[in-house]
Design an enzyme around this catalytic site. Structure first.
Site, PDB file in Angstrom:
ATOM      1  CG  PHE A  28     -12.474   0.470   2.321  1.00 16.61           C
ATOM      2  CD1 PHE A  28     -11.595  -0.282   3.096  1.00 16.61           C
ATOM      3  CD2 PHE A  28     -12.360   0.427   0.938  1.00 16.61           C
ATOM      4  CE1 PHE A  28     -10.617  -1.061   2.495  1.00 16.61           C
ATOM      5  CE2 PHE A  28     -11.380  -0.352   0.331  1.00 16.61           C
ATOM      6  CZ  PHE A  28     -10.513  -1.100   1.110  1.00 16.61           C
ATOM      7  N   GLY A  82       0.767  -1.245   0.000  1.00 18.05           N
ATOM      8  CA  GLY A  82       0.000   0.000   0.000  1.00 18.05           C
ATOM      9  C   GLY A  82       0.792   1.285   0.000  1.00 18.05           C
ATOM     10  CG  ASP A  85      -5.503  -3.156  -1.960  1.00 17.63           C
ATOM     11  OD1 ASP A  85      -5.042  -2.713  -0.887  1.00 17.63           O
ATOM     12  OD2 ASP A  85      -5.922  -4.322  -2.075  1.00 17.63           O
ATOM     13  CE  LYS A 135      -9.609   3.069   7.092  1.00 21.85           C
ATOM     14  NZ  LYS A 135     -10.409   1.885   6.758  1.00 21.85           N
ATOM     15  CD  GLU A 150       1.382   0.538   7.206  1.00 16.67           C
ATOM     16  OE1 GLU A 150       1.050   0.756   6.021  1.00 16.67           O
ATOM     17  OE2 GLU A 150       1.083  -0.509   7.804  1.00 16.67           O
ATOM     18  CG  ASP A 151      -1.140   1.896   3.171  1.00 12.60           C
ATOM     19  OD1 ASP A 151      -0.948   1.590   4.369  1.00 12.60           O
ATOM     20  OD2 ASP A 151      -1.598   1.092   2.345  1.00 12.60           O
ATOM     21  CG  ASP A 160      -8.614   0.155  10.074  1.00 14.78           C
ATOM     22  OD1 ASP A 160      -9.232   0.730  10.988  1.00 14.78           O
ATOM     23  OD2 ASP A 160      -9.153  -0.662   9.318  1.00 14.78           O
TER      24      ASP A 160
END
Ligand code: IMP
Ligand code: MG
Length: 175
Positions: free
Chosen positions: A152, A45, A159, A131, A99-100, A103
């Site tokens: 999301f 990611g 992705d 998030k 990191e992308d 979460d």
């Protein structure tokens, strides 16, 4: 835009993303000005974010990619695999995990623990997006590009079942 069963709408445009990346790079250039960090982008990611970010880093640095798979579809599976791809010696190294998105924070927790056990001098995280669950659980992410709700997202490396990484903007799923 439709990808498989989900409909997405544009959320963060190209120039907003570039502003966020530029600010992160500026902060890192300042904080690491007397250091020589090793960037560890977490595949898949973060490949686009890492590329844009690292191009703007002006301190001597190294880059090495790692991988850990923990996600199926839109919900965190909680099934963590081990960190793979580490070739460098990390002893006494200032490490920056790239990191992308954070979460639940499970991925990061796992990676940070493994890295600290290798005698690193410091381990910090730079994430494009964070998030809500990560904030509630107080997962420690020193450098955050943007905070978002629990929704999301895809595009710019992120992705949905393997699709959408090539998109230049970030989209969010419609509920
Ligand atoms: P965590 O372990 O729950 O923090 O999940 C982190 C990883 O799950 C990220 O590195 C992403 O690869 C993936 N992920 C989490 N949320 C999303 C999302 O909204 N879109 C795409 N991938 C996501
Ligand atoms: Mg990831």
């Amino acid at each position: 835009m439709q990808i498989k069963d989900l409909r997405f709408k544009q959320f963060i445009n190209k120039s907003e993303i570039q502003d966020v990346v530029r600010k992160l790079a500026a902060t890192l250039n300042e904080d690491y000005r007397d250091k020589s960090p090793l960037f560890l982008p977490v595949l898949n990611g973060s490949f686009i974010f890492a590329s844009d970010l690292i191009k703007q880093i002006e301190v001597p640095c190294k880059v090495s990619f790692v991988k850990v798979a923990s996600y199926n579809g839109t919900a965190s599976s909680g099934q963590l695999k081990t960190l793979i791809g580490l070739e460098e010696s990390l002893f006494n190294q200032d490490v920056l995990i790239v990191e992308d998105i954070v979460d639940t924070g499970l991925t990061l927790q796992k990676i940070t623990e493994e890295l600290r056990a290798l005698g690193t001098r410091s381990v910090e995280v730079v994430a494009l997006l964070r998030k809500k669950p990560a904030r509630e659980k107080q997962v420690s992410v020193k450098y955050v590009g943007m905070d978002i709700d629990d929704e999301f997202v895809l595009g710019y490396g992120l992705d949905y079942d393997g699709l959408g990484r090539n998109l230049k903007e970030i989209y969010k799923a419609l509920t």
